[in-house]
Design a protein around this motif. Structure first.
Motif, mmCIF file in Angstrom:
data_model
loop_
_atom_site.group_PDB
_atom_site.id
_atom_site.type_symbol
_atom_site.label_atom_id
_atom_site.label_comp_id
_atom_site.label_asym_id
_atom_site.label_seq_id
_atom_site.Cartn_x
_atom_site.Cartn_y
_atom_site.Cartn_z
ATOM 1 N N LEU A 85 0.822 -1.205 0.000
ATOM 2 C CA LEU A 85 0.000 0.000 0.000
ATOM 3 C C LEU A 85 0.856 1.255 0.000
ATOM 4 N N LEU A 86 1.917 1.269 0.776
ATOM 5 C CA LEU A 86 2.828 2.417 0.806
ATOM 6 C C LEU A 86 3.517 2.593 -0.540
ATOM 7 N N LEU A 87 3.942 1.517 -1.155
ATOM 8 C CA LEU A 87 4.589 1.585 -2.470
ATOM 9 C C LEU A 87 3.625 2.122 -3.527
ATOM 10 N N LEU A 88 2.394 1.662 -3.505
ATOM 11 C CA LEU A 88 1.411 2.164 -4.471
ATOM 12 C C LEU A 88 1.096 3.637 -4.240
ATOM 13 N N THR A 89 1.038 4.067 -2.982
ATOM 14 C CA THR A 89 0.791 5.475 -2.673
ATOM 15 C C THR A 89 1.935 6.351 -3.154
ATOM 16 N N ILE A 90 3.162 5.909 -2.952
ATOM 17 C CA ILE A 90 4.325 6.671 -3.421
ATOM 18 C C ILE A 90 4.321 6.749 -4.944
ATOM 19 N N THR A 91 3.984 5.649 -5.597
ATOM 20 C CA THR A 91 3.925 5.639 -7.062
ATOM 21 C C THR A 91 2.851 6.607 -7.565
ATOM 22 N N GLN A 92 1.695 6.595 -6.953
ATOM 23 C CA GLN A 92 0.616 7.491 -7.353
ATOM 24 C C GLN A 92 1.004 8.950 -7.142
ATOM 25 N N THR A 93 1.648 9.252 -6.026
ATOM 26 C CA THR A 93 2.092 10.619 -5.751
ATOM 27 C C THR A 93 3.127 11.057 -6.783
ATOM 28 N N PHE A 94 4.050 10.182 -7.133
ATOM 29 C CA PHE A 94 5.060 10.522 -8.128
ATOM 30 C C PHE A 94 4.414 10.878 -9.461
ATOM 31 N N PHE A 95 3.481 10.071 -9.933
ATOM 32 C CA PHE A 95 2.866 10.349 -11.225
ATOM 33 C C PHE A 95 1.994 11.604 -11.189
ATOM 34 N N ASN A 96 1.358 11.894 -10.068
ATOM 35 C CA ASN A 96 0.589 13.134 -9.965
ATOM 36 C C ASN A 96 1.498 14.361 -9.995
ATOM 37 N N VAL A 97 2.612 14.317 -9.314
ATOM 38 C CA VAL A 97 3.563 15.438 -9.333
ATOM 39 C C VAL A 97 4.186 15.553 -10.708
ATOM 40 N N PHE A 98 4.520 14.448 -11.321
ATOM 41 C CA PHE A 98 5.103 14.463 -12.655
ATOM 42 C C PHE A 98 4.122 15.068 -13.661
ATOM 43 N N ARG A 99 2.848 14.731 -13.574
ATOM 44 C CA ARG A 99 1.835 15.269 -14.478
ATOM 45 C C ARG A 99 1.636 16.772 -14.241
#
Length: 185
Positions: A165-179
């Motif tokens: 869950l933590l890994l998926l949250t970090i991944t989602q945050t990265f793609f939102n910031v990248f976008r």
């Protein structure tokens, strides 16, 4: 010199009965496992131990004091009835003395007044290796982690689910910031 058995267990040392040995003096330590041959304590064991120690202390030909070394080592391992219970659970000590307190008292009294140089004994390598193992903080942390958090499979499954869950949250945050910083044209 050597912590008691319960403290050694907290430091990650495992106790194992050395079934292959026919000599109770054959104590080994390797890779965090202390192998001690099993022995039986009965009502006359105290007298036998005292006589063997007296013989080694008084006999001029007995230079190495092998049995005295073994008893001093066991005296370090056994301080309380909890230590006796731990060694009993692992098949190392079996007794007919009624309670574990009596066995602890036997070992604590047997070496009173004995002068012994443990560093020049046959168990000095075992003592040194046990001390090195206990001084290593990683061994203590690993043992604490196993004891406190991984006593049942559900705690391990919970840790894995939380990690995913933590890994998926970090991944989602990265793609939102990248976008946000690189919008689509």
């Amino acid at each position: 010199m050597i912590p008691c058995a319960t403290d050694l267990q907290l430091a990650g040392v495992k106790f194992k009965m050395n079934e292959k040995s026919d000599n109770i003096l054959n104590v080994k330590f390797s890779h965090g496992v202390l192998e001690i041959p099993p022995f039986l304590i009965h009502y006359h064991t105290d007298i036998l131990f005292r006589n063997l120690v007296a013989f080694e202390q008084c006999c001029l030909e007995a230079k190495f004091h092998v049995f005295t070394t073994y008893l001093v080592f066991m005296d370090y391992l056994v301080n309380t009835s909890k230590d006796v219970a731990l060694l009993h659970r692992n098949g190392i000590i079996d007794h007919f003395l009624g309670s574990d307190d009596n066995v602890a008292l036997l070992f604590n009294r047997i070496c009173i007044g004995i002068f012994h140089n443990f560093n020049a004994s046959y168990l000095s390598d075992v003592k040194d290796n046990v001390q090195k193992h206990c001084e290593n903080k990683w061994n203590m942390w690993r043992a604490s982690l196993k004891r406190d958090y991984f006593t049942n499979p559900w705690s391990f499954i919970s840790l894995m689910a939380a990690s995913i869950l933590l890994l998926l949250t970090i991944t989602q945050t990265f793609f939102n910031v990248f976008r946000y910083f690189r919008p689509r044209s």
